[in-house]
Design an enzyme around this catalytic site. Structure first.
Site, PDB file in Angstrom:
ATOM      1  N   ASP B  60       0.864  -1.186   0.000  1.00 54.63           N
ATOM      2  CA  ASP B  60       0.000   0.000   0.000  1.00 54.63           C
ATOM      3  C   ASP B  60       0.897   1.232   0.000  1.00 54.63           C
ATOM      4  O   ASP B  60       2.123   1.131   0.086  1.00 54.63           O
ATOM      5  CB  ASP B  60      -0.962  -0.023   1.193  1.00 54.63           C
ATOM      6  CG  ASP B  60      -0.226   0.034   2.516  1.00 54.63           C
ATOM      7  OD1 ASP B  60       1.016   0.183   2.522  1.00 54.63           O
ATOM      8  OD2 ASP B  60      -0.884  -0.080   3.556  1.00 54.63           O
ATOM      9  N   ASP B 265      -8.011  -7.120  -0.014  1.00 59.51           N
ATOM     10  CA  ASP B 265      -7.110  -7.463   1.085  1.00 59.51           C
ATOM     11  C   ASP B 265      -7.859  -7.170   2.371  1.00 59.51           C
ATOM     12  O   ASP B 265      -8.715  -6.297   2.419  1.00 59.51           O
ATOM     13  CB  ASP B 265      -5.838  -6.621   1.063  1.00 59.51           C
ATOM     14  CG  ASP B 265      -6.093  -5.198   1.544  1.00 59.51           C
ATOM     15  OD1 ASP B 265      -6.634  -4.390   0.754  1.00 59.51           O
ATOM     16  OD2 ASP B 265      -5.805  -4.902   2.720  1.00 59.51           O
ATOM     17  N   CYS B 303     -13.239 -28.814   5.367  1.00 59.66           N
ATOM     18  CA  CYS B 303     -12.002 -28.096   5.037  1.00 59.66           C
ATOM     19  C   CYS B 303     -10.842 -29.081   4.924  1.00 59.66           C
ATOM     20  O   CYS B 303     -10.695 -29.991   5.736  1.00 59.66           O
ATOM     21  CB  CYS B 303     -11.711 -27.052   6.113  1.00 59.66           C
ATOM     22  SG  CYS B 303     -10.167 -26.164   5.877  1.00 59.66           S
ATOM     23  N   CYS B 305      -7.620 -28.197   4.994  1.00 59.55           N
ATOM     24  CA  CYS B 305      -6.356 -27.585   5.421  1.00 59.55           C
ATOM     25  C   CYS B 305      -5.642 -28.467   6.433  1.00 59.55           C
ATOM     26  O   CYS B 305      -6.217 -29.362   7.037  1.00 59.55           O
ATOM     27  CB  CYS B 305      -6.572 -26.172   5.969  1.00 59.55           C
ATOM     28  SG  CYS B 305      -7.041 -26.070   7.706  1.00 59.55           S
ATOM     29  N   CYS B 308      -7.402 -28.662   9.903  1.00 61.61           N
ATOM     30  CA  CYS B 308      -8.624 -29.474   9.987  1.00 61.61           C
ATOM     31  C   CYS B 308      -8.330 -30.951   9.737  1.00 61.61           C
ATOM     32  O   CYS B 308      -9.071 -31.821  10.196  1.00 61.61           O
ATOM     33  CB  CYS B 308      -9.671 -28.948   8.999  1.00 61.61           C
ATOM     34  SG  CYS B 308     -10.307 -27.322   9.503  1.00 61.61           S
ATOM     35  N   HIS B 334      -5.781 -21.892   9.364  1.00 64.70           N
ATOM     36  CA  HIS B 334      -7.130 -22.300   8.943  1.00 64.70           C
ATOM     37  C   HIS B 334      -7.897 -21.144   8.304  1.00 64.70           C
ATOM     38  O   HIS B 334      -8.500 -21.307   7.241  1.00 64.70           O
ATOM     39  CB  HIS B 334      -7.956 -22.867  10.087  1.00 64.70           C
ATOM     40  CG  HIS B 334      -9.401 -22.997   9.672  1.00 64.70           C
ATOM     41  ND1 HIS B 334      -9.854 -24.034   8.880  1.00 64.70           N
ATOM     42  CD2 HIS B 334     -10.467 -22.173   9.840  1.00 64.70           C
ATOM     43  CE1 HIS B 334     -11.134 -23.849   8.603  1.00 64.70           C
ATOM     44  NE2 HIS B 334     -11.533 -22.731   9.175  1.00 64.70           N
TER      45      HIS B 334
END
Lengths: 375, 375
Positions: B60, B265, B303, B305, B308, B334
């Site tokens: 930014d 974002d 999920c 991931c 999980c 997660h």
């Protein structure tokens, strides 16, 4: 053994611990007993399933940490009354309740409940404390023998329901593949070689599948630690694991291994990492120092860990200076890697045999006048 | 885009970010300018090399964060004087110095220096602020054009040394494979549709390879945000990236994507994770709640991931309740996974085309009275 006090090696996920090659980690019974509590861990299937760690776990007896609560405890023959450091609530640990807690947590190796004798202490005090630890060792073993089938992961019926001729019932031949844990005894005896010998011999008489040396690294000079370790080891069986509790620096773990110690645990690699102190093949690095701010080199050019393979000292210094969580994570991963690498080199040196192990560079040749006790 | 304020997505190492499929992350110029400083990052070869992140980075302009320092800043036509939140030291950002900082950091996409108009504000104030942002956009572009060859990773000689007919010299066709960054313009105009349109049209006139919508999520009602996003998008070219800054919840990012937003974002997934708020396919979970203390289920059964797949809610709850660092690490992994999965589903839905995308289940069919602006 990396220390994972409350079922977590601080900041490091279990898959990374596996990648690092950690074969066993340590959990603290005192902390786990308070939070999340033995009942919860038992209900979740034991520590292994609770924290999703398929490899070995050792729990301490809670004794050492309860004894560290100077202001908050009271010791009697029966056991120790103490107050939680979390909320001040009153609790009681006896050899029996410490065994019950450790059986409920379900680690592979559990420790007899002992009294860690303070330092310094006079001979009378050390003997009295040692005698109580021996009585507690008997009580620990007795409770364990009567309740060892109660582990949370026990797929078998209670011991009483098993046929009497089941030879494996009272043997802990295989960790976690059978149905019982291995209970280790702990040798005390302060800084007195005679009492250490007596403690070792009488603990062996009670009989355990492994023996720990407790009550060291409690403020005594380093040379005295070494002397007590060396003399105590002479009285411990070489065919059973010998565990030195609460040590040490990388140099010390190499030295104690050369004396014949098989197992060690210490918070040093993880705690030092969180304070920016890093162990490398070129010595210690305090990563907070400004001299590393623009240093593009890896932390340790001889290290193959994921931190040294990817990040520069400049980045690690920036993370630490900025108080970023990733600093603690990466520093811990590196220090654990360095310790585990050190132990791998020790094992390699041992595998080379008596004559050639010094070729490995892990151990320097003993000076002519020194005795060579490497076993 | 996961937010990595000071060159680190808090608690998550870069290899895990790669595994999660993050294609681009955001760094904050204000923070990086203060620590470790542009000079250091430049010397280390730019942000990519400094943090060992081979994929895309957006920085930014520093404007938004300087404007958040209410008490510590003073705005003039020339730029903004502000005091560091770290040590109170005085600093100055102008369009030129903000560009110099971002060129020195060397991200792939950098942002024009703008004024984020406060909310609420009257029309006159909003117009004056918008006009200044437009003048700053011109100054940003001019400085960038004159200095874009100064990126730390530039393997080529200064622009002046290149042949005049090098068509690529002034084109940012390929990110980081060429020699220049992509400078995006920012549309302001408060909550006024007319001023937003004017800001968009005049920013496009200046000409940028991508356009951001700034000045939203500053306290206005959610419905107003959506209305301004929708109306502003009508005036932005569909063939250039359209970036909505600082949003949002998983539901919001799906909604804004359906309106035609390409990039977003937000600190929400990472910050909420550190406070134990987890996004799942079954809704939000506050993992600190006692109801999860003995819950053996994964956080989100849908999920894939690494969190999980390996840990239970009971373990995550324990880590959080015990204030363990690993709680923040795993929760962040997660939540990022959930957000990135959400955007993968959005991209899949878009790839299905206008007629069939609702079959994907990501978007619900618009109500008959609502306009369908999905683009």
């Amino acid at each position: 053994m990396p220390v994972g006090t409350v079922a977590s090696v601080k900041g490091v996920s279990q898959d990374i611990l596996e990648d690092l090659g950690a074969q066993i980690i340590l959990g603290n019974t005192y902390h786990l007993y308070l939070r999340p509590g033995v009942k919860t861990v038992r209900k979740m299937g034991g520590l292994h399933r609770f924290m999703s760690w398929p490899r070995a776990i050792l729990t301490d007896s809670g004794g050492f940490q309860v004894f560290s609560l100077n202001e908050l405890r009271k010791v009697t023959e029966e056991g120790v009354t103490f107050r939680s450091h979390l909320d001040g609530s009153a609790h009681f640990f006896s050899p029996e309740s410490a065994m019950a807690a450790q059986i409920g947590l379900g680690a592979d190796i559990i420790m007899a409940f002992d009294e860690c004798t303070e330092y310094p202490a006079d001979r009378e005090r050390v003997r009295a404390s040692m005698e109580m630890t021996l009585r507690w060792a008997e009580r620990s073993k007795q409770y364990f023998e009567e309740h060892k089938h109660e582990v949370p992961w026990n797929p078998l019926p209670a011991a009483s329901a098993l046929p009497d001729d089941d030879g494996e019932r009272t043997e802990c031949r295989q960790l976690r593949t059978g149905y019982c844990q291995a209970l280790f005894g702990i040798v005390q005896g302060g800084m007195d070689r005679g009492l250490r010998r007596e403690s070792a011999e009488r603990t062996i008489e009670i009989g355990f599948p492994g023996y720990a040396i407790g009550g060291l690294s409690v403020g005594e000079p380093r040379e005295l630690t070494r002397e007590i370790v060396e003399s105590t080891l002479e009285h411990l069986p070489k065919d059973k694991p010998r565990y030195l509790m609460g040590v040490g620096t990388p140099e010390e773990i190499v030295e104690y291994a050369s004396l014949g110690i098989d197992m060690m645990d210490c918070v040093l690699p993880t705690r030092a990492a969180r304070h920016g102190l890093l162990f490398t093949s070129q010595g210690r690095i305090s990563i907070k120092q400004a001299r590393y701010a623009q240093d593009p080199a890896p932390l340790d050019p001889n290290c193959g860990c994921r931190v040294c393979q990817r990040y520069s000292r400049a980045y690690l210094r920036h993370l630490y200076a900025s108080n970023e969580m990733l600093a603690q994570v990466l520093n811990t991963v590196h220090n654990l890697s360095f310790y585990l690498d050190t132990m791998r080199r020790v094992r390699h040196a041992i595998s080379l045999g008596e004559e050639t192990r010094f070729l490995s560079g892990v151990w320097s040749r003993p000076k002519p006048q020194a005795s060579n006790d490497a076993g």
